[in-house]
Design an enzyme around this catalytic site. Structure first.
Site, mmCIF file in Angstrom:
data_model
loop_
_atom_site.group_PDB
_atom_site.id
_atom_site.type_symbol
_atom_site.label_atom_id
_atom_site.label_comp_id
_atom_site.label_asym_id
_atom_site.label_seq_id
_atom_site.Cartn_x
_atom_site.Cartn_y
_atom_site.Cartn_z
ATOM 1 C CD GLU A 76 -1.496 -2.303 1.315
ATOM 2 O OE1 GLU A 76 -0.544 -2.677 1.961
ATOM 3 O OE2 GLU A 76 -2.596 -3.398 1.403
ATOM 4 C CG PHE A 93 -10.737 -4.379 3.160
ATOM 5 C CD1 PHE A 93 -10.471 -5.178 1.975
ATOM 6 C CD2 PHE A 93 -11.588 -4.853 3.981
ATOM 7 C CE1 PHE A 93 -11.416 -6.387 1.693
ATOM 8 C CE2 PHE A 93 -12.598 -6.032 3.872
ATOM 9 C CZ PHE A 93 -12.102 -6.768 2.667
ATOM 10 C CG ASP A 137 -10.194 -1.944 7.423
ATOM 11 O OD1 ASP A 137 -10.540 -1.683 8.795
ATOM 12 O OD2 ASP A 137 -11.125 -1.887 6.538
ATOM 13 C CB ILE A 157 -5.331 3.837 3.761
ATOM 14 C CG1 ILE A 157 -4.487 4.860 2.953
ATOM 15 C CG2 ILE A 157 -5.848 4.188 5.332
ATOM 16 C CD1 ILE A 157 -5.722 5.866 2.658
ATOM 17 C CG HIS A 197 -10.279 -7.245 7.159
ATOM 18 N ND1 HIS A 197 -9.684 -7.670 8.009
ATOM 19 C CD2 HIS A 197 -9.894 -7.174 5.864
ATOM 20 C CE1 HIS A 197 -8.725 -8.217 7.557
ATOM 21 N NE2 HIS A 197 -8.604 -7.821 6.253
#
Lengths: 324, 363, 329
Positions: free
Chosen positions: C64, C87, C89, C91, C133
């Site tokens: 990411e 998701f 999440d 990031i 998540h």
């Protein structure tokens, strides 16, 4: 090797490289002087000792090529063509600075000269450089992107992720590591087991090369090849320039607690500027009076930048929300 | 959650009751089982224990008849910040900002409202209160009265008043007025009133003491060069103060004639606005209304006003003996920005002296 | 042909926005995991790879930080870039690039460098995915100067806001909700934009204003229907973008209703709900007839067991009972 290279480089280019390195050196020493008088805000990381890298790499770049820099980035900016006036004014937080005083030393951007910013975050600009190379590839712009970073960045995740993506997508980017042996105070051999940055290129299946970073001919030659490779679709290269900052990490750091005086003295003796001058005089390529003239030109160039920055207005506080 | 105290059912037939006394103060901490209030029903008065613990907010006043089961108080875990008895004894409730804003715009005192919820005054409570409020009876007001209201309020607020009183031995004045009666009838067609004598005395004193003939303006004392005396005259539409110009140069009869003319035209509403303007000092005489003495409000921008009470027989001391004799109470109101106590006292004493030696008034 | 408009899902609406914009603007590049041949974990890029190819749909490994940084860098050199965290999440791996680089560079460069990057990710809990998540930290980004934050709640807005996002010169956080991808709604074919900073009044009412974004808009609307049966008329405001925030619409609504509740899938502490209440307390103090309420997730990580997570999250029942209590005074 040295001889072969110096034969490739003509006198005019040698003198240009010399002039560039001298400008980078004298600019930084002037900043140090101004900083010590307390007239300059913020804090600065000076490039003294590493001039051969910026000068040697940027000599092969076109104006539209892009450079991403680091917290120690004044040299990269000047070598990429950012006018000294605009850079000096920016360090002073003046309206006429290249970012109107919004950025300062560690956030200086001048895209009109292909200078995409110094950066306050170690490793922070490596992905950006690779991304700009992706855009160059997609747009078929012919640009090459150079990502400067220090040895401190190569143990961070951004280095790995960026080199991996740049390699797999064959992006036109040169990763230029300035290995000055210390990440702030952390010696490179204490931070990592494999102290050859160049060898890490193998992990990404891209070319890697270790280069003597205080020999501007060596730097020039290696960078030229890597830039050419990138421009012609050969993908990224990792260059490791062995160099040294002879001053502290930032102004105010004596830089002596974690290094011996002897070590600093040894590197100082290998000054890239002095050695080029001696080499050119020794080989009869140039004479003293030519170097004296370059010194005079550089003094005038620097005075002009300081006068310009000093007499420039500060930004209008009412504009603080502009570009938000 | 606040704990609610309700009007208890204190017998089979009780349907309503009133709190006689709150045995705890609002805001006070109450423990379960402590006596909290006493109740009057149609049959009996009795004290009632608290059924909960907490800080008390009372919701009903003493003596209000309340149906059984109605919440009459709440006990909260924390003391309510704004709960407490207001000065008039009614309970004070917190109010929402919206309710406060509406109450303010409608001119309603938020503290007069009892919220329906028993906890907080909200917009709906203010609307209800407003809807149920009897329309205020507004007496039509004349423009004269409105101006008087404005000017007296302004004067009383701005001019620092102080008051000096003196009792005038009016024996000689009564005799003189009686003696002058016949001549006056012949010369001017009527007998001068005591008001006329007082105006003459006031005009003379003003002429003699020009320091009093001044007013406060823009942080300075401004002198007037003409001694003009006004007198308060009641008309059907309100109080007016006609002014007699250059009165210090006028004889008693001239003043009396002018005063009578102005009075008649004031009652008829036929005065010219100029005749109501300015003036150095004002006389207000409520003696004919039976008032012994009173303090008057300065008629701005004047720096003195003389209030006269009734001329009546009062015990007076004559050479260590008490005798019945005529006396008159004068009260001078003065503006301290223009006059100090001594200057005002001398002015009042000059008036007293001429009234006690009224021959001077004829000079 | 009927007059009734076409209904498509939230996920399809996003794909349609991308197809239209990528067709219109050849500089757009899309970077992310599984967004190529697979068509996206949430079907959020379905069919695009066939149409636009490897060059413009850049599948990556799991990185990411690199993906996001490269997207930002591409945006700094003449591309419009979308990076899909899939998701939201995930990031967190790339936060330094979002906050330190993307958000700052346009301003610090004195406006010289444009950073037209859209950072996309799906927030919220769906089907008890568990704590890692299920995050809803969209408000963090609204807290950061230099970022715009769109939080679409309907298929219509998903398309219109994504198209608008792809025309900005500065970074946009485009935060969908995992639980909405299959929700259906009317979406016009072809070109339309939904402006940033313009709230939508989902339902009008005079008794209480309920502010919500993302999936909570659905929940607030259901609660408003239930309240209607009790004679309580709730107005539901969906800001659609939390940065910029349409302050005027919220203030106007509370000026009408006098009561404010914010429903938020994120916890209350230092969050969007507090921001809306601060806005109204500061600029609409005299409008308030009752203390504002926050109906938010409880201050714990999302627990796995449905019994626990349902207790932890806002629900229609909770909204109804809180609002009912507010109206009682």
């Amino acid at each position: 090797m040295q001889t072969a290279l110096s034969e490739e480089i003509d006198v005019e280019l040698s003198l240009d490289l010399y002039r560039c390195m001298l400008q980078l050196r004298d600019f930084e020493l002037k900043v140090q002087e101004l900083y010590r008088t307390g007239s300059m805000p913020g804090f600065v990381h000076l490039y003294v000792g590493e001039e051969a890298v910026a000068a040697g790499v940027c000599a092969s770049l076109k104006r539209e090529d892009l450079v991403y820099s680091t917290h120690r980035g004044h040299g990269h900016a000047l070598a990429k063509g950012v006018p000294a006036r605009e850079l000096m004014a920016e360090l002073w937080g003046k309206r006429t600075g290249c970012c109107g005083g919004r950025g300062g030393s560690m956030h200086t951007f001048a895209p009109e000269y292909g200078f995409m910013g110094t950066n306050g975050i170690v490793g922070g600009s490596i992905p950006l450089a690779a991304g700009s190379a992706l855009a160059a590839q997609l747009r078929n712009s012919g640009q090459v992107v150079v990502s400067f970073f220090g040895d401190g960045a190569v143990n961070a995740g951004s280095f790995h992720e960026s080199l991996n993506l740049a390699a797999v997508w064959n992006l036109p980017v040169v990763f230029a590591c300035e290995n000055n042996l210390y990440a702030t105070e952390m010696a490179f051999y204490r931070a990592t087991k494999n102290t050859s940055v160049a060898s890490r290129a193998a992990a990404y299946a891209i070319p890697g090369q270790e280069v003597d970073g205080v020999d501007v001919y060596e730097v020039y030659g290696a960078a030229k090849k890597a830039i050419q490779r990138a421009r012609t679709g050969g993908g990224p290269t990792l260059l490791e320039f062995k160099t040294y900052r002879t001053l502290g990490h930032h102004e105010g750091d004596p830089g002596t607690e974690y290094r011996t005086r002897e070590e600093v003295a040894q590197w100082k003796a290998r000054c890239p500027i002095k050695s080029l001058r001696e080499r050119m005089i020794g080989s009869g390529q140039a004479n003293e009076s030519q170097f004296e003239q370059i010194q005079k030109d550089t003094d005038a160039w620097l005075d002009d930048a300081v006068q310009f920055a000093k007499s420039s207005p500060t930004p209008d506080p009412q504009t603080v929300l502009e570009h938000s | 959650m606040p704990y609610e105290i309700v009007m208890p059912q204190l017998g089979l037939t009780m349907t309503e009751g009133a709190v006689n006394t709150w045995l705890k103060q609002p805001g006070e901490r109450v423990e379960k089982g402590e006596m909290l209030f006493s109740v009057s029903t149609d049959k009996v008065d009795m004290e009632v224990e608290s059924t909960g613990t907490g800080f008390l907010s009372t919701l009903v006043g003493v003596g209000q008849t309340i149906p059984v089961g109605t919440v009459i108080a709440v006990l909260t875990e924390q003391p309510a910040e704004s709960a407490g008895e207001s000065p008039n004894g009614s309970v004070k409730y917190p109010a929402s900002p919206r309710a406060r804003a509406l109450a303010k715009s409608l001119g309603i005192e938020i503290g007069e409202i009892t919220p329906k919820s028993g906890t907080r005054i909200v917009e709906e409570d203010v609307k209800q209160y407003h809807a149920n409020r009897p329309a205020p009876t507004v007496a039509p007001i004349s423009s004269v009265k409105r101006i008087t209201a404005q000017r007296t309020a302004e004067s009383f607020e701005r001019a620092p008043h102080f008051y000096l009183g003196a009792e005038v031995n009016a024996g000689k004045l009564v005799v003189l007025r009686s003696e002058l009666g016949e001549i006056a009838e012949r010369r001017i067609g009527f007998k001068p009133t005591y008001t006329d004598f007082l105006l003459r005395a006031l005009a003379m004193a003003l002429g003699e003491q020009p320091g009093v003939n001044a007013y406060w303006h823009d942080r300075t004392v401004q002198r007037r060069d003409s001694a003009d005396v006004g007198f308060a005259a009641q008309t059907d539409t309100g109080l007016v103060v006609p002014v007699i110009r250059k009165a210090d140069g006028m004889s008693l009869f001239a003043i009396a004639t002018k005063r009578r003319d102005l009075s008649e035209r004031a009652r008829a509403g036929a005065l010219h606005p100029d005749e109501l303007q300015g003036g150095s000092a004002t006389l207000s005489n409520l003696g004919s209304e039976g008032v012994d003495w009173f303090q008057a409000i300065l008629n701005p921008p004047q720096s003195v006003i003389l209030a006269s009470g009734s001329l009546a027989k009062r015990p007076i001391v004559v050479e260590d003996r008490l005798e019945a004799g005529y006396s008159l109470m004068l009260t001078l109101s003065a503006d301290h920005r223009v006059l100090d106590g001594v200057a005002a006292a001398r002015f009042l004493m000059a008036i007293k002296r001429t009234l006690e030696n009224p021959q001077e008034l004829l000079l | 042909m009927t007059n009734k408009q076409r209904e498509i899902t939230y996920g399809e609406a996003g794909v349609e926005a991308l197809r239209e914009e990528m067709g219109r603007d050849p500089s757009i590049v899309y970077i992310g995991q599984g967004i190529g041949p697979r068509g996206g974990n949430f079907r959020q890029t379905r069919g695009l790879w066939k149409e636009f190819g490897d060059g413009r749909l850049r599948d990556t490994g799991i990185c990411e930080l690199g993906e996001t940084g490269l997207a930002i860098g591409a945006a700094m050199n003449g591309c419009r870039a979308i990076v899909d965290e899939v998701f939201l999440d995930f990031i967190l791996e790339a936060m330094t690039q979002v906050i330190q680089q993307a958000a700052t560079i346009h301003y610090l460069s004195n406006g010289k460098i444009k950073v037209p990057v859209v950072i996309r990710g799906a927030m919220g809990s769906v089907r008890n995915a568990g704590a890692q998540h299920a995050h809803s930290f969209y408000a963090w980004f609204a807290h950061t100067p230099g970022l715009k934050v769109a939080v679409p709640s309907t298929p219509y807005d998903c398309k219109g806001l994504l198209k608008t996002a792809l025309r900005q010169d500065t970074p946009v956080m485009f935060i969908e909700h995992k639980g909405l991808y299959n929700s259906k709604g009317e979406v016009p074919e072809g070109e339309f934009l939904v402006p940033f900073g313009k709230a939508s009044v989902r339902r009008e009412g005079s008794d209480v204003t309920i502010v919500a974004v993302g999936r909570m808009v659905q929940l607030a609307s259901e609660a408003a229907s239930a309240l209607q049966d009790e004679g309580i008329a709730a107005e539901v405001i969906d800001p659609r973008t939390v940065a910029p925030l349409d302050r005027d619409t919220i203030l106007r609504s509370v000026a009408k209703t006098g009561r404010l509740a914010v429903v938020d899938e994120a916890p209350a502490a230092c969050g969007f709900s507090g921001e809306v209440i601060a806005l109204v307390s500061t600029h609409g103090f005299d409008s308030l007839d009752a203390p504002p309420r926050r109906i938010c997730s409880l201050h714990v990580p999302n627990p796995f067991s449905p019994a626990l997570e349902n207790e932890m999250m806002p629900s229609v029942t909770k909204v109804v009972s809180e609002v009912r209590e507010m109206l009682r005074g």
